[in-house]
Design a protein around this motif. Structure first.
Motif, PDB file in Angstrom:
ATOM      1  N   UNK A 380       0.922  -1.223  -0.042  1.00  0.00           N
ATOM      2  CA  UNK A 380       0.010   0.108   0.056  1.00  0.00           C
ATOM      3  C   UNK A 380       1.020   1.415   0.228  1.00  0.00           C
ATOM      4  N   UNK A 381       1.935   1.284   0.640  1.00  0.00           N
ATOM      5  CA  UNK A 381       3.029   2.429   0.545  1.00  0.00           C
ATOM      6  C   UNK A 381       3.355   2.488  -0.798  1.00  0.00           C
ATOM      7  N   UNK A 382       4.032   1.457  -1.224  1.00  0.00           N
ATOM      8  CA  UNK A 382       4.446   1.615  -2.624  1.00  0.00           C
ATOM      9  C   UNK A 382       3.564   2.058  -3.479  1.00  0.00           C
ATOM     10  N   UNK A 383       2.346   1.831  -3.554  1.00  0.00           N
ATOM     11  CA  UNK A 383       1.208   2.213  -4.434  1.00  0.00           C
ATOM     12  C   UNK A 383       1.108   3.649  -4.221  1.00  0.00           C
ATOM     13  N   UNK A 384       1.128   3.988  -3.166  1.00  0.00           N
ATOM     14  CA  UNK A 384       0.914   5.599  -2.705  1.00  0.00           C
ATOM     15  C   UNK A 384       1.908   6.304  -3.254  1.00  0.00           C
ATOM     16  N   UNK A 385       3.186   5.861  -3.095  1.00  0.00           N
ATOM     17  CA  UNK A 385       4.264   6.636  -3.840  1.00  0.00           C
ATOM     18  C   UNK A 385       4.323   6.894  -5.072  1.00  0.00           C
ATOM     19  N   UNK A 386       4.026   5.836  -5.698  1.00  0.00           N
ATOM     20  CA  UNK A 386       3.689   6.005  -7.311  1.00  0.00           C
ATOM     21  C   UNK A 386       2.874   6.877  -7.804  1.00  0.00           C
ATOM     22  N   UNK A 387       1.897   7.062  -7.261  1.00  0.00           N
ATOM     23  CA  UNK A 387       0.827   7.942  -7.412  1.00  0.00           C
ATOM     24  C   UNK A 387       1.216   9.267  -7.429  1.00  0.00           C
ATOM     25  N   UNK A 388       1.768   9.498  -5.965  1.00  0.00           N
ATOM     26  CA  UNK A 388       2.398  10.817  -5.927  1.00  0.00           C
ATOM     27  C   UNK A 388       3.266  11.444  -6.752  1.00  0.00           C
ATOM     28  N   UNK A 389       4.179  10.334  -7.492  1.00  0.00           N
ATOM     29  CA  UNK A 389       5.081  11.010  -8.249  1.00  0.00           C
ATOM     30  C   UNK A 389       4.494  11.152  -9.634  1.00  0.00           C
TER      31      UNK A 389
END
Length: 389
Positions: A380-389
């Motif tokens: 979930x943390x990895x998916x959130x960082x990808x969306x932010x970038x």
């Protein structure tokens, strides 16, 4: 008694010499009546086919040589002449040394009875065959007891007319002893017998008690008629010498042993100075009654002085409970589960996260669950960082 004659002397003046005499050829026995001495009996043994005879003479009429009573019989070697008190009856035990029936090693004996008035003359009607062991007149002179027959011997009480009054039964007995008042009779078995004793009240025809006195040589009632003494004496017996005194009901009252005892007797006394036994018994009963009354009074006074105690009710015991009821109330054990069923539950919990509320989660399953939760958080943390970038 002299050869073939009986000589009579004056007891107040023996210097007179022979005052009277009677000739009786072959006389072998003689017995003077004692209470009162008004008659005497003479025994002449059988000889040359002539039977033996017992003749009774009046003392004052000796010179006339005419007997007032006579009895003849065969089978007689010796006799015992027994007068009663009052000089009205004579008992004769005729003993023969040989028993032609071969039933007894000690010979044969018969009991004859004669009266001075000539009203009776004959055999005493005994109900059992065998020897006459003992016969005794009562002190009153109105009745006599006989113990007779082969063992167990029989004892019977007769009146002065030779009629049976009472039968005491049978037992190992050979001795009779009247007490001085003539109301109590001890029937015993001494000598070569075991020493049993039976105490009877002849007036009431009642057995008062029984006891035992082994190896007794002598026996005698006390002058007051309440106690009976037996003794084992030397030289007849050299061991177990001693005396025993019994109450009139047969209970042992006194006993004393000696290294050597040669003779024992009661102190002489007239029986007439003592009260009759029933009077003594009533006196003893009255004393016992007074003692019991005093004991009851003392016990009542002690009870009244005591402080009453409060009674504490004891706890009631638990009601009975049967075994099956106890088993039903106890918790039931878990049902049996095979090992593979336990493994399947653990695998399902690991793969699908299934848990059973009734079962505890094992440590491995809990560890795997935490790993999966961390992996989900990481993704979930990895998916959130990808969306932010």
């Amino acid at each position: 008694m002299a050869t073939n004659e009986i000589h009579v002397f004056d007891p107040e003046n023996f210097a007179k010499g022979i005052v009277n005499k009677i000739r009786l050829p072959g006389i072998a026995g003689f017995q003077l009546a004692t209470a009162p001495p008004t008659y005497f009996a003479a025994y002449i043994p059988e000889s040359k086919g002539i039977p033996a005879s017992i003749q009774i003479f009046k003392r004052e009429d000796v010179g006339q040589a005419q007997p007032v009573a006579r009895r003849s019989f065969f089978k007689c070697s010796n006799v015992q002449l027994i007068w009663n008190h009052g000089s009205t009856g004579l008992l004769v035990i005729a003993q023969s040394d040989v028993d032609k029936s071969n039933q007894s090693y000690y010979g044969e004996s018969r009991l004859h009875y004669l009266t001075t008035d000539g009203s009776h003359e004959g055999l005493v009607p005994l109900r059992k065959e065998g020897p006459v062991h003992d016969v005794k007149w009562s002190p009153s002179g109105t009745e006599f007891a006989v113990v007779y027959g082969f063992m167990p011997a029989r004892a019977t009480l007769f009146d002065k007319k030779c009629n049976p009054l009472f039968d005491f039964g049978t037992g190992p007995y050979n001795t009779l002893r009247w007490n001085p008042h003539g109301k109590l009779l001890c029937i015993a078995g001494f000598g070569n017998l075991p020493g049993g004793m039976a105490f009877w009240d002849c007036s009431a025809k009642k057995l008062l008690g029984s006891s035992k006195a082994e190896w007794s040589v002598t026996s005698e009632w006390s002058p007051d008629g309440r106690y009976f003494m037996t003794a084992t004496t030397a030289p007849r017996l050299q061991v177990d010498n001693g005396i025993k005194i019994f109450s009139y009901n047969g209970s042992l009252y006194f006993k004393k042993m000696f290294d050597k005892l040669y003779q024992v007797e009661w102190r002489p006394a007239e029986s007439t100075i003592y009260g009759d036994l029933p009077e003594l018994v009533e006196q003893v009963k009255e004393n016992l009654r007074i003692e019991r009354t005093n004991e009851t009074t003392n016990a009542a006074s002690k009870t009244s002085n005591q402080v009453p105690k409060i009674a504490v009710a004891a706890p009631k015991p638990a009601a009975y409970q049967p075994p099956h009821a106890k088993t039903a109330s106890a918790p039931k054990p878990a049902s049996y589960r095979p090992p593979h069923a336990k493994s399947n539950i653990a695998v399902n919990a690991q793969l699908f996260g299934e848990t059973n509320s009734s079962q505890e989660i094992s440590k491995n399953a809990l560890k795997n669950k935490k790993k999966r939760e961390k992996q989900r958080e990481k993704k979930a943390e990895e998916a959130a960082s990808v969306n932010t970038s």
